[in-house]
Design a protein around this motif. Sequence first.
Motif, PDB file in Angstrom:
ATOM      1  N   CYS A  55     -17.349 -44.792 -21.414  1.00 33.67           N
ATOM      2  CA  CYS A  55     -16.862 -44.965 -20.042  1.00 33.67           C
ATOM      3  C   CYS A  55     -17.991 -45.404 -19.111  1.00 33.67           C
ATOM      4  N   SER A  56     -19.151 -44.794 -19.257  1.00 35.65           N
ATOM      5  CA  SER A  56     -20.292 -45.144 -18.416  1.00 35.65           C
ATOM      6  C   SER A  56     -20.642 -46.624 -18.571  1.00 35.65           C
ATOM      7  N   GLU A  57     -20.708 -47.086 -19.815  1.00 35.37           N
ATOM      8  CA  GLU A  57     -21.047 -48.489 -20.064  1.00 35.37           C
ATOM      9  C   GLU A  57     -19.950 -49.432 -19.570  1.00 35.37           C
ATOM     10  N   MET A  58     -18.697 -49.093 -19.871  1.00 39.59           N
ATOM     11  CA  MET A  58     -17.582 -49.970 -19.489  1.00 39.59           C
ATOM     12  C   MET A  58     -17.474 -50.115 -17.973  1.00 39.59           C
ATOM     13  N   THR A  59     -17.651 -49.025 -17.253  1.00 36.08           N
ATOM     14  CA  THR A  59     -17.528 -49.101 -15.790  1.00 36.08           C
ATOM     15  C   THR A  59     -18.643 -49.945 -15.194  1.00 36.08           C
ATOM     16  N   ARG A  60     -19.856 -49.818 -15.744  1.00 37.89           N
ATOM     17  CA  ARG A  60     -20.980 -50.613 -15.237  1.00 37.89           C
ATOM     18  C   ARG A  60     -20.735 -52.098 -15.505  1.00 37.89           C
ATOM     19  N   MET A  65     -19.082 -57.595 -13.821  1.00 39.36           N
ATOM     20  CA  MET A  65     -18.249 -58.779 -14.043  1.00 39.36           C
ATOM     21  C   MET A  65     -17.426 -59.133 -12.808  1.00 39.36           C
ATOM     22  N   MET A  66     -16.906 -58.120 -12.122  1.00 33.73           N
ATOM     23  CA  MET A  66     -16.147 -58.393 -10.890  1.00 33.73           C
ATOM     24  C   MET A  66     -17.061 -58.979  -9.824  1.00 33.73           C
ATOM     25  N   MET A  67     -18.268 -58.439  -9.701  1.00 34.64           N
ATOM     26  CA  MET A  67     -19.180 -58.919  -8.657  1.00 34.64           C
ATOM     27  C   MET A  67     -19.602 -60.368  -8.891  1.00 34.64           C
ATOM     28  N   ARG A  68     -19.678 -60.784 -10.154  1.00 34.60           N
ATOM     29  CA  ARG A  68     -20.052 -62.179 -10.402  1.00 34.60           C
ATOM     30  C   ARG A  68     -18.831 -63.061 -10.642  1.00 34.60           C
ATOM     31  N   ARG A  69     -17.648 -62.516 -10.376  1.00 36.58           N
ATOM     32  CA  ARG A  69     -16.370 -63.257 -10.466  1.00 36.58           C
ATOM     33  C   ARG A  69     -16.138 -63.845 -11.861  1.00 36.58           C
ATOM     34  N   SER A  70     -16.430 -63.062 -12.886  1.00 40.21           N
ATOM     35  CA  SER A  70     -16.217 -63.522 -14.254  1.00 40.21           C
ATOM     36  C   SER A  70     -14.734 -63.814 -14.481  1.00 40.21           C
ATOM     37  N   PRO A  71     -14.420 -64.905 -15.184  1.00 36.61           N
ATOM     38  CA  PRO A  71     -13.015 -65.190 -15.495  1.00 36.61           C
ATOM     39  C   PRO A  71     -12.421 -64.154 -16.461  1.00 36.61           C
ATOM     40  N   MET A  72     -13.254 -63.303 -17.031  1.00 38.25           N
ATOM     41  CA  MET A  72     -12.773 -62.258 -17.934  1.00 38.25           C
ATOM     42  C   MET A  72     -12.623 -60.907 -17.237  1.00 38.25           C
ATOM     43  N   SER A  73     -12.751 -60.881 -15.925  1.00 39.94           N
ATOM     44  CA  SER A  73     -12.700 -59.615 -15.186  1.00 39.94           C
ATOM     45  C   SER A  73     -11.408 -58.850 -15.382  1.00 39.94           C
ATOM     46  N   ALA A  74     -10.280 -59.546 -15.365  1.00 40.67           N
ATOM     47  CA  ALA A  74      -8.994 -58.839 -15.502  1.00 40.67           C
ATOM     48  C   ALA A  74      -8.905 -58.138 -16.852  1.00 40.67           C
ATOM     49  N   GLU A  75      -9.316 -58.836 -17.912  1.00 35.11           N
ATOM     50  CA  GLU A  75      -9.291 -58.210 -19.242  1.00 35.11           C
ATOM     51  C   GLU A  75     -10.270 -57.048 -19.311  1.00 35.11           C
ATOM     52  N   CYS A  77     -11.172 -55.179 -16.803  1.00 29.78           N
ATOM     53  CA  CYS A  77     -10.581 -54.086 -16.027  1.00 29.78           C
ATOM     54  C   CYS A  77      -9.564 -53.310 -16.878  1.00 29.78           C
ATOM     55  N   ALA A  78      -8.798 -54.020 -17.688  1.00 28.87           N
ATOM     56  CA  ALA A  78      -7.813 -53.357 -18.556  1.00 28.87           C
ATOM     57  C   ALA A  78      -8.532 -52.474 -19.581  1.00 28.87           C
ATOM     58  N   MET A  79      -9.594 -52.988 -20.189  1.00 31.04           N
ATOM     59  CA  MET A  79     -10.362 -52.194 -21.159  1.00 31.04           C
ATOM     60  C   MET A  79     -11.053 -51.021 -20.474  1.00 31.04           C
ATOM     61  N   CYS A  80     -11.555 -51.256 -19.289  1.00 36.36           N
ATOM     62  CA  CYS A  80     -12.238 -50.210 -18.539  1.00 36.36           C
ATOM     63  C   CYS A  80     -11.265 -49.076 -18.208  1.00 36.36           C
ATOM     64  N   CYS A 110     -10.912 -44.419 -11.104  1.00 43.48           N
ATOM     65  CA  CYS A 110     -11.386 -45.715 -11.569  1.00 43.48           C
ATOM     66  C   CYS A 110     -10.318 -46.401 -12.415  1.00 43.48           C
ATOM     67  N   SER A 111      -9.671 -45.651 -13.291  1.00 41.26           N
ATOM     68  CA  SER A 111      -8.614 -46.207 -14.134  1.00 41.26           C
ATOM     69  C   SER A 111      -7.499 -46.795 -13.275  1.00 41.26           C
ATOM     70  N   GLU A 112      -7.119 -46.042 -12.252  1.00 39.39           N
ATOM     71  CA  GLU A 112      -6.054 -46.495 -11.339  1.00 39.39           C
ATOM     72  C   GLU A 112      -6.459 -47.785 -10.629  1.00 39.39           C
ATOM     73  N   MET A 113      -7.695 -47.818 -10.130  1.00 42.56           N
ATOM     74  CA  MET A 113      -8.181 -48.993  -9.415  1.00 42.56           C
ATOM     75  C   MET A 113      -8.258 -50.202 -10.362  1.00 42.56           C
ATOM     76  N   CYS A 114      -8.748 -49.973 -11.575  1.00 39.76           N
ATOM     77  CA  CYS A 114      -8.870 -51.068 -12.545  1.00 39.76           C
ATOM     78  C   CYS A 114      -7.493 -51.614 -12.933  1.00 39.76           C
ATOM     79  N   ARG A 115      -6.516 -50.729 -13.071  1.00 40.28           N
ATOM     80  CA  ARG A 115      -5.162 -51.180 -13.416  1.00 40.28           C
ATOM     81  C   ARG A 115      -4.586 -52.084 -12.315  1.00 40.28           C
ATOM     82  N   THR A 116      -4.907 -51.789 -11.066  1.00 38.48           N
ATOM     83  CA  THR A 116      -4.408 -52.631  -9.985  1.00 38.48           C
ATOM     84  C   THR A 116      -5.056 -54.014 -10.049  1.00 38.48           C
ATOM     85  N   MET A 117      -6.274 -54.088 -10.600  1.00 40.64           N
ATOM     86  CA  MET A 117      -6.997 -55.371 -10.671  1.00 40.64           C
ATOM     87  C   MET A 117      -6.540 -56.238 -11.847  1.00 40.64           C
TER      88      MET A 117
END
Length: 122
Positions: A55-60, A65-75, A77-80, A110-117
């Motif tokens: 969890c620590s690694e995934m959240t970081r 990835m979100m901050m650098r606008r990675s095209p893989m951010s949504a995926e 976020c789902a894994m996170c 965090c899970s809730e926020m990531c699911r919304t993303m």
Amino acid sequence: MTHTQPGSMTAMSKEMQDCVQACMNCHNVCEEAMSSCMQVGGQAQMQIMRALMDCSEMTRICADMMMRRSPMSAEMCAMCAKACDMCAEACMSMPDDRMMMRCAEACRRCSEMCRTMTGVAM
């Protein structure tokens, strides 16, 4: 009206900012919880430690990835969100430990926020 140059960054949405903040908070709390777990030791702690480390690694990574606008951010976020759910569940196995309950709460948020993303264009 200002025009942005191709490839320039647009401002992060409030939802994305909130999600990045939730990820970073969760990362920090997981790190604290790992330190607490190491002091206790024992076999049961090892399973919790694995969940905390994941969890620590995934959240970081997710926040990065979100901050650098990675095209893989949504995926990511789902894994996170999944890693956070697993970590919250592991922490709940120690209901008398305040640190673990704090960590479970941070993971759930965090899970809730990531699911919304996951359905939002980054």
